[in-house]
Design a protein around this motif. Structure first.
Motif, mmCIF file in Angstrom:
data_model
loop_
_atom_site.group_PDB
_atom_site.id
_atom_site.type_symbol
_atom_site.label_atom_id
_atom_site.label_comp_id
_atom_site.label_asym_id
_atom_site.label_seq_id
_atom_site.Cartn_x
_atom_site.Cartn_y
_atom_site.Cartn_z
ATOM 1 N N GLY A 59 0.764 -1.238 0.000
ATOM 2 C CA GLY A 59 0.000 0.000 0.000
ATOM 3 C C GLY A 59 0.795 1.289 0.000
ATOM 4 O O GLY A 59 0.240 2.344 -0.237
ATOM 5 N N GLY A 60 2.092 1.239 0.245
ATOM 6 C CA GLY A 60 2.887 2.462 0.244
ATOM 7 C C GLY A 60 3.947 2.431 -0.836
ATOM 8 O O GLY A 60 4.513 1.376 -1.136
ATOM 9 N N SER A 61 4.224 3.590 -1.415
ATOM 10 C CA SER A 61 5.210 3.662 -2.493
ATOM 11 C C SER A 61 6.603 3.268 -2.033
ATOM 12 O O SER A 61 7.327 2.579 -2.756
ATOM 13 N N GLN A 66 10.905 -0.802 -2.393
ATOM 14 C CA GLN A 66 11.875 -1.721 -1.796
ATOM 15 C C GLN A 66 11.645 -3.161 -2.270
ATOM 16 O O GLN A 66 12.590 -3.886 -2.562
ATOM 17 N N PHE A 67 10.393 -3.580 -2.372
ATOM 18 C CA PHE A 67 10.101 -4.928 -2.849
ATOM 19 C C PHE A 67 10.468 -5.079 -4.320
ATOM 20 O O PHE A 67 10.876 -6.170 -4.751
ATOM 21 N N VAL A 117 7.548 4.162 -9.546
ATOM 22 C CA VAL A 117 7.110 4.213 -8.143
ATOM 23 C C VAL A 117 7.944 5.220 -7.370
ATOM 24 O O VAL A 117 7.421 5.989 -6.557
ATOM 25 N N LYS A 118 9.240 5.247 -7.631
ATOM 26 C CA LYS A 118 10.125 6.193 -6.938
ATOM 27 C C LYS A 118 9.747 7.636 -7.263
ATOM 28 O O LYS A 118 9.755 8.495 -6.384
ATOM 29 N N ARG A 119 9.404 7.897 -8.535
ATOM 30 C CA ARG A 119 8.999 9.252 -8.925
ATOM 31 C C ARG A 119 7.726 9.694 -8.203
ATOM 32 O O ARG A 119 7.535 10.876 -7.951
ATOM 33 N N GLN A 120 6.853 8.742 -7.894
ATOM 34 C CA GLN A 120 5.603 9.066 -7.206
ATOM 35 C C GLN A 120 5.845 9.482 -5.749
ATOM 36 O O GLN A 120 4.995 10.118 -5.151
ATOM 37 N N GLY A 121 6.980 9.095 -5.192
ATOM 38 C CA GLY A 121 7.308 9.427 -3.818
ATOM 39 C C GLY A 121 6.596 8.517 -2.845
ATOM 40 O O GLY A 121 5.875 7.601 -3.225
ATOM 41 N N THR A 122 6.814 8.767 -1.604
ATOM 42 C CA THR A 122 6.206 7.916 -0.561
ATOM 43 C C THR A 122 4.738 8.241 -0.412
ATOM 44 O O THR A 122 4.311 9.381 -0.529
ATOM 45 N N ALA A 123 3.964 7.180 -0.162
ATOM 46 C CA ALA A 123 2.516 7.331 0.001
ATOM 47 C C ALA A 123 2.159 7.476 1.451
ATOM 48 O O ALA A 123 2.919 7.176 2.327
#
Length: 123
Positions: A59-61, A66-67, A117-123
């Motif tokens: 559920g989190g960016s 990391q996965f 996903v990295k560009r989206q930043g942390t959710a």
């Protein structure tokens, strides 16, 4: 991202196909009797698709990213093991080339997804 289930991710779909191909490859001849290498390469293949799925469901960016790092590393492990299989004669050059091409495609897709996903930043 626009995808509501990990099954909708192209990277996961291709990783699933790679895992199935590796299972078919390792069921042949001498490869099937080398339990160490067979189990290791199968685990690496399953790890790629499993880490994509698990990371997506977290559920989190940041966690997903990391996965995806782990999934890409598992793909590299699988590619290294293909060299061993070729070098000891478990697979021929054609099988190696086809499997390596498939693994490299999955690695590129996972890498692209990771960057997105990295560009989206942390959710």
């Amino acid at each position: 991202m626009g995808v509501s289930r990990f099954e909708g991710l192209i990277a996961w779909q291709k990783a699933r196909g790679l895992a199935a191909a590796i299972y078919r490859l390792t069921s042949q001849d001498a490869f099937s009797r080398d339990f160490g290498l067979k189990d290791q390469i199968q685990r690496a293949a399953v790890s790629v698709m499993s880490n994509i799925a698990e990371g997506f469901e977290r559920g989190g960016s940041a966690e997903f990213h990391q996965f995806l790092v782990i999934a890409k590393a598992s793909c590299a492990e699988l590619r290294a093991q293909l060299y061993v299989a070729l070098d000891v004669g478990y697979i021929d050059q054609r099988q190696f080339d086809e499997s390596m091409q498939q693994a490299e495609e999955v690695a590129r897709l996972v890498g692209g997804l990771r960057a997105s996903v990295k560009r989206q930043g942390t959710a």
